[in-house]
Design an enzyme around this catalytic site. Structure first.
Site, mmCIF file in Angstrom:
data_model
loop_
_atom_site.group_PDB
_atom_site.id
_atom_site.type_symbol
_atom_site.label_atom_id
_atom_site.label_comp_id
_atom_site.label_asym_id
_atom_site.label_seq_id
_atom_site.Cartn_x
_atom_site.Cartn_y
_atom_site.Cartn_z
ATOM 1 N N LYS A 22 0.857 -1.183 0.000
ATOM 2 C CA LYS A 22 0.000 0.000 0.000
ATOM 3 C C LYS A 22 0.887 1.224 0.000
ATOM 4 O O LYS A 22 1.852 1.283 0.745
ATOM 5 C CB LYS A 22 -0.866 0.019 1.258
ATOM 6 C CG LYS A 22 -1.889 -1.079 1.267
ATOM 7 C CD LYS A 22 -3.104 -0.658 2.062
ATOM 8 C CE LYS A 22 -4.147 -1.729 1.880
ATOM 9 N NZ LYS A 22 -5.395 -1.506 2.475
ATOM 10 N N THR A 203 4.455 8.442 0.893
ATOM 11 C CA THR A 203 4.532 7.682 -0.353
ATOM 12 C C THR A 203 5.933 7.120 -0.569
ATOM 13 O O THR A 203 6.924 7.705 -0.115
ATOM 14 C CB THR A 203 4.162 8.562 -1.570
ATOM 15 O OG1 THR A 203 4.938 9.741 -1.481
ATOM 16 C CG2 THR A 203 2.691 8.909 -1.577
ATOM 17 N N SER A 204 5.990 5.985 -1.253
ATOM 18 C CA SER A 204 7.253 5.323 -1.630
ATOM 19 C C SER A 204 8.166 5.054 -0.444
ATOM 20 O O SER A 204 9.388 5.084 -0.578
ATOM 21 C CB SER A 204 8.010 6.143 -2.683
ATOM 22 O OG SER A 204 7.181 6.343 -3.798
ATOM 23 N N ARG A 205 7.569 4.802 0.700
ATOM 24 C CA ARG A 205 8.332 4.430 1.902
ATOM 25 C C ARG A 205 9.277 5.522 2.407
ATOM 26 O O ARG A 205 10.202 5.253 3.180
ATOM 27 C CB ARG A 205 9.153 3.140 1.675
ATOM 28 C CG ARG A 205 8.311 1.934 1.282
ATOM 29 C CD ARG A 205 7.449 1.496 2.464
ATOM 30 N NE ARG A 205 6.686 0.290 2.171
ATOM 31 C CZ ARG A 205 5.389 0.280 1.848
ATOM 32 N NH1 ARG A 205 4.704 1.413 1.775
ATOM 33 N NH2 ARG A 205 4.768 -0.855 1.619
ATOM 34 N N LEU A 206 9.086 6.758 1.956
ATOM 35 C CA LEU A 206 9.918 7.852 2.462
ATOM 36 C C LEU A 206 9.165 8.521 3.610
ATOM 37 O O LEU A 206 8.690 9.645 3.511
ATOM 38 C CB LEU A 206 10.201 8.843 1.321
ATOM 39 C CG LEU A 206 11.610 9.408 1.242
ATOM 40 C CD1 LEU A 206 12.685 8.338 1.412
ATOM 41 C CD2 LEU A 206 11.800 10.127 -0.080
#
Ligand SMILES: Cc1cc2nc3c(=O)[nH]c(=O)nc-3n(C[C@H](O)[C@H](O)[C@H](O)COP(=O)(O)O)c2cc1C
Length: 231
Positions: A22, A203-206
């Site tokens: 997700k 978002t994008s694991r940042l």
């Protein structure tokens, strides 16, 4: 690993819970928006979790370490917090109570997955005083008082029937809620934080991670400082 949870063999592929990815939302946690102390920040996030329908937002995972260095965790409910710390109630003879008597250091983790947030409190647990425990006990319904009195939490019992018969005996002996006094072994702990981490999924694991720690000036407790950690 069973077929049911092995994404490679189940054929469920990307639909399977273990391989689901997700992307988290657009919310951010900035130093400039963060409150000056972790209690005010926690207050905001708890209110958000509640308003946004997180189930049991005051449920937290309490981590302790016993005398052999063995960690354990379990869910408890937050029953209050202020600048002194975060309070929960339990049987002090329980596994967690025994661990806290040896190592009073505890962690409290609030897993607010539905809103992509997590808070982790680390600090020292001290027993809440009798007057405060009594005041909280007075708010508990009759059934909860009886159950807390009947159960010697964390100890084995031969059967459910044995527990139920203890409850029936107590109900007979104390038919009114006011008669069920707080057992001396049941009460609160207050975890006074040394470190509080706020995690905001991005978002994008940042992700954003802000950690509040108390500065120490020659042993005296100072103001709270904020530091960003890499995700
Ligand atoms: C949602 C939820 C809330 C709970 N709240 C409490 C609580 O406030 N106090 C408590 O002693 N146990 C609570 N429990 C039960 C504990 O998780 C645990 O089973 C119990 O305290 C015994 O833990 P111990 O043997 O590690 O000491 C709760 C469990 C769940 C799932």
């Amino acid at each position: 690993m069973s077929d049911a949870i092995d994404p490679d063999r189940s054929g469920a592929g990307a639909r399977h819970a273990l391989s689901r990815r997700k992307d988290y939302g657009s919310e951010i946690l900035n130093e400039s928006d963060a409150a000056a102390d972790p209690f005010a920040q926690f207050d905001r996030w708890l209110a958000d979790a509640d308003a946004r329908g997180v189930y049991e937002p005051n449920a937290m995972v309490l981590g302790t370490v016993d005398g052999d260095g063995v960690p354990s965790s379990r869910t408890v409910l937050l029953r209050g917090f202020d600048e002194r710390g975060f309070v929960f109630y339990t049987d002090r003879r329980s596994r967690k109570g025994v661990a806290l008597a040896v190592h009073p250091t505890a962690t409290l983790l609030f897993p607010w997955y539905a809103i992509h947030r997590q808070v982790i409190v680390t600090g020292r647990a001290v027993e809440v005083d009798d007057a405060e425990s009594d005041a909280y006990w007075a708010t508990r319904p009759y059934g909860s008082r009886i159950a807390a009195t009947a159960s010697r939490q964390s100890q084995p019992i031969a059967s459910r029937a044995e527990l139920e018969s203890r409850v029936a005996e107590l109900e007979q002996a104390y038919p009114e809620a006011g008669e069920v006094r707080r057992p001396e072994t049941w009460g609160g702990y207050r975890v006074g934080p040394e470190r509080v981490e706020f995690w905001q999924g991005r978002t994008s694991r940042l992700h954003d991670r802000l950690v509040y720690t108390r500065s120490r000036d020659g042993g005296a407790v100072g103001a709270w400082g904020i530091q960003r950690l890499q995700p």
